[in-house]
Enzyme design. Structure first.
Site, short mmCIF file in Angstrom:
data_model
loop_
_atom_site.label_atom_id
_atom_site.label_comp_id
_atom_site.label_asym_id
_atom_site.label_seq_id
_atom_site.Cartn_x
_atom_site.Cartn_y
_atom_site.Cartn_z
N HIS A 122 0.85 -1.19 0.00
CA HIS A 122 0.00 0.00 0.00
C HIS A 122 0.88 1.24 0.00
O HIS A 122 2.09 1.18 0.26
CB HIS A 122 -0.98 0.01 1.19
CG HIS A 122 -0.32 -0.02 2.55
ND1 HIS A 122 0.35 1.04 3.09
CD2 HIS A 122 -0.28 -1.02 3.47
CE1 HIS A 122 0.79 0.72 4.30
NE2 HIS A 122 0.44 -0.52 4.54
N CYS A 142 3.65 -4.80 6.67
CA CYS A 142 3.25 -4.45 5.31
C CYS A 142 4.41 -3.78 4.57
O CYS A 142 5.41 -3.39 5.17
CB CYS A 142 2.05 -3.51 5.33
SG CYS A 142 0.47 -4.37 5.56
#
EC number: 2.-.-.-
Length: 260
Positions: A220, A236
């Protein structure tokens, strides 16, 4: 939920996940033929999604091997087997997280494919019957080096681009090994930290849950470019805007390799 989702996004994401879960619940009553002489309901076996943990299935032993790029998609819920021709132990749904389920093939036999699954534990695989599956090939690969904190996207042997990224911190490392692009999600909150979220078929090895979700690792964006090149996330992979645009164009099921 993606590991770095701030609270202002989590609510919207949970709504989206709830809709997906409701769709699966509605489909539970539909019979699925799992063997020549047996028919059971989907509810009788665990579903292989990013929210579930499976047991009794083989692990991917070639953790850093190059995947062929062959990916398959079940047009409907199909059975997953521990071995070709054995007994079914799980199911693989046609959709999850609002996207079609495309999974990479790690081994093929006549009439069967062994595929990477999106469930815990990481690197879990299962056999699915080839009949009725849609088959495609992704020429792309995304490679993340935790040591250099770089993301490289390849189109066959051609380099599409390389970018500095932020990866998991010492206490919440990004899990290594080969995985795949599982879904493409757009936050309902337009002020969210990233316009797109791309969950992977892998989970944090140190966090059982995060923000109400199962600790799914994702690509992301991030609004502060100072984070790129650092090991500071909950697992992440935060990427700059140009990289996010490239990743968003990759087919679901595209192999992702995370190296130490």
């Amino acid at each position: 939920m993606p590991l770095d989702a701030p609270r202002r996004f989590i609510g919207s994401a949970l709504v989206a996940v709830g809709l997906v879960a409701s769709t699966h619940t509605a489909a539970v009553a539909s019979p699925v033929t799992l063997a020549a002489d047996a028919s059971v309901t989907v509810a009788a076996l665990p579903s292989s999604t990013t929210f579930t943990q499976l047991s009794g299935l083989p692990q991917d032993t070639d953790t850093y091997g190059k995947l062929s790029g062959v990916v398959v998609h079940p047009g409907r819920t199909v059975a997953v087997y521990a071995q070709a021709g054995g007994k079914p132990v799980a199911t693989l749904p046609a959709t999850q997280l609002g996207s079609q389920t495309w999974v990479p093939v790690v081994e093929a036999r006549k009439g069967w494919y062994r595929v990477l699954l999106p469930s815990k534990p990481n690197h879990v695989t299962g056999w699915v019957k080839a009949a009725g599956l849609k088959k495609a090939r992704s020429r792309y690969r995304a490679i993340v080096s935790l040591g250099t904190k770089k993301l490289t996207v390849m189109n066959a042997s051609k380099k599409v681009g390389t970018w500095s990224v932020a990866v998991g911190g010492p206490e919440t490392p990004t899990p290594v090994g080969r995985t795949f692009l599982l879904a493409l999600m757009s936050p309902k909150d337009k002020a969210a930290y990233s316009p797109l979220i791309m969950p992977l078929g892998t989970h944090s090895t140190t966090l059982d849950t995060f923000g109400g979700g199962p600790g799914t690792v994702a690509f992301h964006g991030w609004p502060d470019p100072k984070v790129f090149g650092q090991a500071i996330t909950h697992g992440c992979i935060r990427v700059p805007a140009p990289a996010l645009k490239v990743l968003a164009k990759l087919p679901l099921g595209t192999p992702v390799l995370v190296t130490p």
